[in-house]
Every structure is written in structure tokens, then in C-alpha cells.
Write an enzyme that holds these catalytic residues in place. Structure first.
Site, PDB file in Angstrom:
ATOM      1  N   ASP A 104      32.490 -14.749  71.775  1.00  0.00           N
ATOM      2  CA  ASP A 104      31.190 -15.111  71.192  1.00  0.00           C
ATOM      3  C   ASP A 104      31.398 -15.792  69.854  1.00  0.00           C
ATOM      4  O   ASP A 104      32.408 -15.585  69.177  1.00  0.00           O
ATOM      5  CB  ASP A 104      30.350 -13.860  70.876  1.00  0.00           C
ATOM      6  CG  ASP A 104      30.217 -12.926  72.040  1.00  0.00           C
ATOM      7  OD1 ASP A 104      30.271 -13.397  73.168  1.00  0.00           O
ATOM      8  OD2 ASP A 104      30.052 -11.712  71.774  1.00  0.00           O
TER       9      ASP A 104
HETATM   10  N1  URA Z   1      32.947  -8.853  74.501  1.00  0.00           N
HETATM   11  C1  URA Z   1      31.946  -9.286  73.711  1.00  0.00           C
HETATM   12  O1  URA Z   1      30.904  -8.659  73.611  1.00  0.00           O
HETATM   13  N2  URA Z   1      32.118 -10.428  73.029  1.00  0.00           N
HETATM   14  C2  URA Z   1      33.239 -11.166  73.080  1.00  0.00           C
HETATM   15  O2  URA Z   1      33.342 -12.197  72.413  1.00  0.00           O
HETATM   16  C3  URA Z   1      34.283 -10.699  73.900  1.00  0.00           C
HETATM   17  C4  URA Z   1      34.110  -9.543  74.600  1.00  0.00           C
END
Ligand code: URA
Length: 231
Positions: A104
């Protein structure tokens, strides 16, 4: 063997259409012989451009320490992109350099990038259970009860039909709002949603390991080339 113009375009030196001009502007040799015709078939290892061998002719596999605030999408309207950190020639490659899975915008840490589509398929496939280690901090103290809950392989996330695969949670009693979590899959926003299913909100999230690969001394925004055997 590949057409020289195709090879130059694949590696981001120029487009196929620009290849003839590129050969006028640069000293390009194949087995030491100057070439002007972009349509001839060549072996990448035989090509030199201004005396230099080709830049990663067998494809890129990069380990990046993703800074916060950048997106793994290629869409510029989603915000600054991790690909903008790469040299321009790598950004011009075809197939395009893309991330293996995604982190993310608000997650930092280890992400692999490649222009080899087979690696993207292989390492994002649920069949290929590469362990990925995340460090999360949360808005509340984490109970040891979460350890068997995550390990059971029965936790169903909001909007999903299938339960999460068993995941290893490690708590550190000296920092009760920080935990390490090892996942072998990559559902959308999985770490945040797993904690959300227990009532906790993830405040920070950082990935430190992908298979056997670690960040080592890479600062945020830095990357290095790796070999598949290292994963
Ligand atoms: N899980 C998440 O919530 N975000 C990420 O970026 C990777 C794994």
C-alpha cells in the site's frame, strides 16, 4: 537471437522506430563489427553500445526499499510511483518493470520489481507460498490470543469467502503494540484487514523479508539487483 531493434526497444534504449537513428548516434557493434542495420538478428551478449555491454540484457529483478507515500500502481493519477525511482532506461523497458505483488501507499519496505512476467505470475500465485515478514504497530495492546487465531487458518476477512492461510504472529511483551507477522499469501490489504478483524487498527506497516531476501543496508528509496536464487 532477436532483431537488434527489438532488443534495443525491449531494454529501453529507444523505440523500434528510433533504432535506425540510435545506430547513427551510437557506436553499436556485434561481435566487434559496427552495425547500421537495425533489422539483423543478434545475440544480446555480442552487442556493445559505445563500447559497453547491454544493461541487464537477461531481465531485471530488483529489491527496493519502498518509501512511504509511493504507489505500486503504474497510474500516475494514484500518486507518486515507485517506478519513478528507477533510471529512465529501466522505466522505458518493454515488458514494463512492475512490482511482484503490491505494498500500500502507506506501507514501507521490501518489494521486488521485475520486467520478467513469469516472476510476477510465479511469486504472486497462491501455490507459491513464499513467507513474507511484516512488522506492524497497532492502536492497542495485542493479546497473545491472536497467535492461535492467526495460526489456525480459519480467519475469514470481510468480503472474502476463503479463510486466510495459517500465519505466524510473534509478539514482543516489551512493545505490546508491535508485532511481526509472517504471511504466505497476499490478499488485498491483508495485514491491515487481519488486525481489523480482531478490533485493532494498524498504524504503521513495514515489510522486512520476502523469502530469504532482506533489506540489508538499503535506505528507503534505494534498490539493488538480486538473483532469483536468493529468494
Ligand atoms: N498487507 C497490507 O495490509 N498492506 C500491505 O501493503 C501489505 C500487506
Amino acid at each position: 537471437m532477436r532483431r537488434l531493434d527489438q532488443l534495443l526497444a525491449n531494454l529501453g534504449y529507444c523505440s523500434r522506430r528510433e533504432a535506425r537513428d540510435f545506430l547513427k548516434k551510437h557506436a553499436v557493434t556485434v561481435k566487434g563489427q559496427a552495425v547500421r542495420d537495425p533489422s539483423g538478428k543478434v545475440s544480446a551478449a555480442d552487442v556493445r553500445i559505445d563500447g559497453e555491454p547491454l544493461d541487464h540484457p537477461d531481465g531485471l529483478l530488483l529489491l527496493l526499499n519502498k518509501p512511504l507515500g509511493l504507489v505500486c500502481s503504474h497510474e500516475e493519477r494514484e500518486g507518486p510511483r515507485i517506478y519513478d525511482l528507477l533510471p529512465e532506461r529501466w522505466q522505458a523497458r518493454n515488458p514494463q518493470v512492475t512490482s511482484i505483488g503490491r505494498l500500500d501507499k502507506d506501507t514501507s519496505g521490501l518489494i521486488l520489481l521485475t520486467d520478467q512476467t513469469e516472476f510476477v505470475h510465479k511469486y504472486t500465485s497462491p501455490k507459491h507460498k513464499v513467507p513474507k515478514l511484516y512488522r506492524a504497530t497497532t492502536d492497542r495492546d495485542l493479546s497473545p490470543d491472536l497467535i492461535p487465531l492467526f495460526a489456525a487458518g480459519t480467519l475469514v476477512l470481510d468480503g472474502e469467502d476463503d479463510p486466510c492461510a495459517p500465519a505466524e504472529l510473534r509478539l514482543d511483551p516489551s512493545t505490546p503494540r508491535t508485532a511481526d507477522l509472517v504471511l504466505t499469501e497476499g490478499k488485498y490489504h491483508q495485514v491491515r484487514r487481519m488486525f481489523a478483524a480482531t478490533g485493532a487498527t494498524v498504524l504503521t506497516l513495514h515489510r522486512t523479508r520476502f523469502g530469504r531476501l532482506t533489506l540489508g543496508k538499503l535506505a528507503p528509496g534505494e534498490f539493488r539487483s538480486v538473483h532469483e536464487d536468493e529468494i
